[in-house]
Design a protein around this motif. Structure first.
Motif, PDB file in Angstrom:
ATOM      1  N   THR A 107       0.850  -1.187   0.000  1.00  0.00           N
ATOM      2  CA  THR A 107       0.000   0.000   0.000  1.00  0.00           C
ATOM      3  C   THR A 107       0.886   1.237   0.000  1.00  0.00           C
ATOM      4  OG1 THR A 107      -1.703   1.229   1.199  1.00  0.00           O
ATOM      5  CG2 THR A 107      -0.123   0.004   2.526  1.00  0.00           C
ATOM      6  N   ALA A 108       0.351   2.316  -0.559  1.00  0.00           N
ATOM      7  CA  ALA A 108       1.080   3.584  -0.546  1.00  0.00           C
ATOM      8  C   ALA A 108       0.662   4.449   0.637  1.00  0.00           C
ATOM      9  CB  ALA A 108       0.836   4.335  -1.853  1.00  0.00           C
ATOM     10  N   ILE A 109      -0.305   3.989   1.442  1.00  0.00           N
ATOM     11  CA  ILE A 109      -0.757   4.770   2.594  1.00  0.00           C
ATOM     12  C   ILE A 109       0.310   4.738   3.674  1.00  0.00           C
ATOM     13  CG2 ILE A 109      -2.524   5.024   4.366  1.00  0.00           C
ATOM     14  CD1 ILE A 109      -4.483   3.642   2.458  1.00  0.00           C
ATOM     15  N   ARG A 110       0.664   5.908   4.190  1.00  0.00           N
ATOM     16  CA  ARG A 110       1.721   5.986   5.186  1.00  0.00           C
ATOM     17  C   ARG A 110       1.310   6.935   6.300  1.00  0.00           C
ATOM     18  NH1 ARG A 110       5.921   5.915   2.504  1.00  0.00           N
ATOM     19  NH2 ARG A 110       7.415   6.815   3.944  1.00  0.00           N
ATOM     20  N   LEU A 111       1.892   6.722   7.471  1.00  0.00           N
ATOM     21  CA  LEU A 111       1.618   7.616   8.588  1.00  0.00           C
ATOM     22  C   LEU A 111       2.306   8.946   8.335  1.00  0.00           C
ATOM     23  CD1 LEU A 111       0.346   7.890  11.429  1.00  0.00           C
ATOM     24  CD2 LEU A 111       2.568   7.229  12.363  1.00  0.00           C
ATOM     25  N   ASP A 112       1.522  10.026   8.317  1.00  0.00           N
ATOM     26  CA  ASP A 112       2.080  11.362   8.141  1.00  0.00           C
ATOM     27  C   ASP A 112       2.536  11.916   9.491  1.00  0.00           C
ATOM     28  OD1 ASP A 112       2.200  13.823   6.143  1.00  0.00           O
ATOM     29  OD2 ASP A 112       1.400  14.572   8.044  1.00  0.00           O
ATOM     30  N   HIS A 113       1.657  11.883  10.480  1.00  0.00           N
ATOM     31  CA  HIS A 113       2.061  12.292  11.823  1.00  0.00           C
ATOM     32  C   HIS A 113       1.143  11.680  12.872  1.00  0.00           C
ATOM     33  CE1 HIS A 113      -0.846  15.517  10.690  1.00  0.00           C
ATOM     34  NE2 HIS A 113      -1.133  15.562  11.991  1.00  0.00           N
ATOM     35  N   LEU A 114       1.671  11.596  14.061  1.00  0.00           N
ATOM     36  CA  LEU A 114       0.956  11.049  15.205  1.00  0.00           C
ATOM     37  C   LEU A 114       0.936  12.111  16.292  1.00  0.00           C
ATOM     38  CD1 LEU A 114       1.211   7.511  16.665  1.00  0.00           C
ATOM     39  CD2 LEU A 114       1.574   9.452  18.192  1.00  0.00           C
ATOM     40  N   VAL A 115      -0.220  12.307  16.924  1.00  0.00           N
ATOM     41  CA  VAL A 115      -0.395  13.411  17.866  1.00  0.00           C
ATOM     42  C   VAL A 115      -0.261  12.929  19.303  1.00  0.00           C
ATOM     43  CG1 VAL A 115      -1.948  15.228  18.677  1.00  0.00           C
ATOM     44  CG2 VAL A 115      -1.896  14.625  16.244  1.00  0.00           C
ATOM     45  N   ILE A 116       0.553  13.668  20.068  1.00  0.00           N
ATOM     46  CA  ILE A 116       0.699  13.471  21.505  1.00  0.00           C
ATOM     47  C   ILE A 116       0.137  14.710  22.185  1.00  0.00           C
ATOM     48  CG2 ILE A 116       2.331  13.216  23.418  1.00  0.00           C
ATOM     49  CD1 ILE A 116       4.264  11.912  21.402  1.00  0.00           C
ATOM     50  N   ARG A 117      -0.764  14.525  23.124  1.00  0.00           N
ATOM     51  CA  ARG A 117      -1.277  15.648  23.901  1.00  0.00           C
ATOM     52  C   ARG A 117      -0.431  15.813  25.163  1.00  0.00           C
ATOM     53  NH1 ARG A 117      -7.920  15.675  23.543  1.00  0.00           N
ATOM     54  NH2 ARG A 117      -8.000  16.862  21.599  1.00  0.00           N
ATOM     55  N   SER A 118      -0.021  17.046  25.419  1.00  0.00           N
ATOM     56  CA  SER A 118       0.890  17.321  26.531  1.00  0.00           C
ATOM     57  C   SER A 118       0.379  18.469  27.385  1.00  0.00           C
ATOM     58  CB  SER A 118       2.282  17.675  25.993  1.00  0.00           C
ATOM     59  OG  SER A 118       3.131  18.115  27.039  1.00  0.00           O
ATOM     60  N   GLY A 119       0.454  18.297  28.704  1.00  0.00           N
ATOM     61  CA  GLY A 119       0.142  19.372  29.626  1.00  0.00           C
ATOM     62  C   GLY A 119       1.347  20.236  29.939  1.00  0.00           C
ATOM     63  N   ASP A 120       2.528  19.778  29.539  1.00  0.00           N
ATOM     64  CA  ASP A 120       3.768  20.517  29.801  1.00  0.00           C
ATOM     65  C   ASP A 120       4.724  20.288  28.633  1.00  0.00           C
ATOM     66  OD1 ASP A 120       6.159  21.615  30.700  1.00  0.00           O
ATOM     67  OD2 ASP A 120       5.850  20.973  32.767  1.00  0.00           O
ATOM     68  N   PRO A 121       4.606  21.092  27.573  1.00  0.00           N
ATOM     69  CA  PRO A 121       5.394  20.843  26.362  1.00  0.00           C
ATOM     70  C   PRO A 121       6.900  20.959  26.569  1.00  0.00           C
ATOM     71  CG  PRO A 121       4.224  22.937  26.201  1.00  0.00           C
ATOM     72  CD  PRO A 121       3.687  22.229  27.397  1.00  0.00           C
ATOM     73  N   GLU A 122       7.344  21.738  27.561  1.00  0.00           N
ATOM     74  CA  GLU A 122       8.786  21.818  27.794  1.00  0.00           C
ATOM     75  C   GLU A 122       9.323  20.482  28.296  1.00  0.00           C
ATOM     76  OE1 GLU A 122      10.496  24.249  26.738  1.00  0.00           O
ATOM     77  OE2 GLU A 122       8.778  25.524  26.255  1.00  0.00           O
ATOM     78  N   ARG A 123       8.574  19.841  29.179  1.00  0.00           N
ATOM     79  CA  ARG A 123       9.006  18.528  29.669  1.00  0.00           C
ATOM     80  C   ARG A 123       8.890  17.467  28.584  1.00  0.00           C
ATOM     81  NH1 ARG A 123       6.836  17.941  35.947  1.00  0.00           N
ATOM     82  NH2 ARG A 123       8.089  19.673  36.797  1.00  0.00           N
ATOM     83  N   THR A 124       7.876  17.589  27.738  1.00  0.00           N
ATOM     84  CA  THR A 124       7.761  16.650  26.628  1.00  0.00           C
ATOM     85  C   THR A 124       8.917  16.839  25.655  1.00  0.00           C
ATOM     86  OG1 THR A 124       5.364  16.707  26.864  1.00  0.00           O
ATOM     87  CG2 THR A 124       6.222  15.769  24.839  1.00  0.00           C
ATOM     88  N   THR A 125       9.331  18.076  25.436  1.00  0.00           N
ATOM     89  CA  THR A 125      10.512  18.340  24.603  1.00  0.00           C
ATOM     90  C   THR A 125      11.761  17.719  25.219  1.00  0.00           C
ATOM     91  OG1 THR A 125       9.582  20.388  23.716  1.00  0.00           O
ATOM     92  CG2 THR A 125      11.976  20.170  23.646  1.00  0.00           C
TER      93      THR A 125
END
Length: 249
Positions: A126-144
């Motif tokens: 198949t040519a279908i591919r994952l473009d992006h996956l979303v993570i929800r974060s309450g603290d983006p600095e710590r996720t970074t």
């Protein structure tokens, strides 16, 4: 000149989706991708896309994007490096349909369930591919700190938009993107991060939209995407309960 250090993560190998009704989830994903899902008879079913595999597992709770398996060059070397960075293994390697994987400690990974895997050859079909996956974060600095500092992923974009009410950060993970989404109105919280949804890139988004609508899938209207030259649509009730979109030219 010092040699450039290679980071251990090659990309995403597979995603694990926990579903309360495996048969219904298999049917929904087979319709979504126009491909059959392979069941192993042990409460699991798998599907190979162009750049990632999907594994559905039967569970007792609500549908959830439960875990991500990260492909690494050398599991032993990666585990040593990640432990030094404060991201240790949570247990021994466990067998699975795509080979053995080693879980990482969720308490050191912002509550995310991450696994290390040997890179699997993409089976194509198949040519279908994952473009992006979303993570929800309450603290983006710590996720970074987790994604860039510990896992070594490259931060490609960091943008806040009051019109959207979100701060978005894009991290390159092999040939796909982990998108971190933070609700600006909620402020910084101690809540754990969560794996939320997936957007799939298709060769012909209008054709995919028409096919799924004809199959009775509850799709949103086709609309212009934020990235120039793209259009997208969402699956209104999600694919087996997982927020899902398709994007393409």
């Amino acid at each position: 000149m010092a040699a450039t250090r290679e980071e251990p993560i090659l990309g995403l190998d597979h995603a694990v989706v926990a579903v309360p009704d495996l048969d219904a989830a298999r049917a929904a994903h087979a319709t979504l991708f126009d491909l059959p899902m392979v069941a192993d008879g042990g409460g699991q079913a798998s599907l190979a896309l162009a750049n990632i595999d999907l594994l559905l597992v039967a569970g007792d709770g609500p549908p959830a994007l439960a875990a991500l398996a990260l492909a690494v060059r050398d599991k032993a070397a990666a585990l040593t490096l990640l432990a030094r960075r404060g991201l240790p293994a949570a247990g021994p390697a466990a067998p699975g349909p795509f080979g053995d994987t080693v879980p990482l400690a969720p308490q050191a990974a912002r509550g995310l369930h991450l696994r290390l895997a040997d890179p699997a050859p993409r089976r194509g079909g198949t040519a279908i591919r994952l473009d992006h996956l979303v993570i929800r974060s309450g603290d983006p600095e710590r996720t970074t700190a987790l994604l860039a500092g510990r896992l070594g992923l490259e931060l490609r974009l960091d943008r806040s938009n009051p019109d959207w009410g979100t701060r978005l950060l894009f991290f390159r993970c092999g040939d796909t993107v982990l998108e971190v989404s933070h609700d600006l109105a909620a402020g910084i919280t101690d809540a754990p991060d969560s794996l939320w949804g997936m957007t799939w890139r298709v060769p012909d988004v209008a054709a995919a939209h028409a096919r799924l609508a004809a199959a009775g899938m509850p799709v949103s209207p086709l609309r212009v995407g934020r990235k120039p030259g793209t259009r997208l649509f969402t699956i209104r009730d999600g694919a087996a309960g997982i927020p899902t979109a398709m994007i393409g030219a």
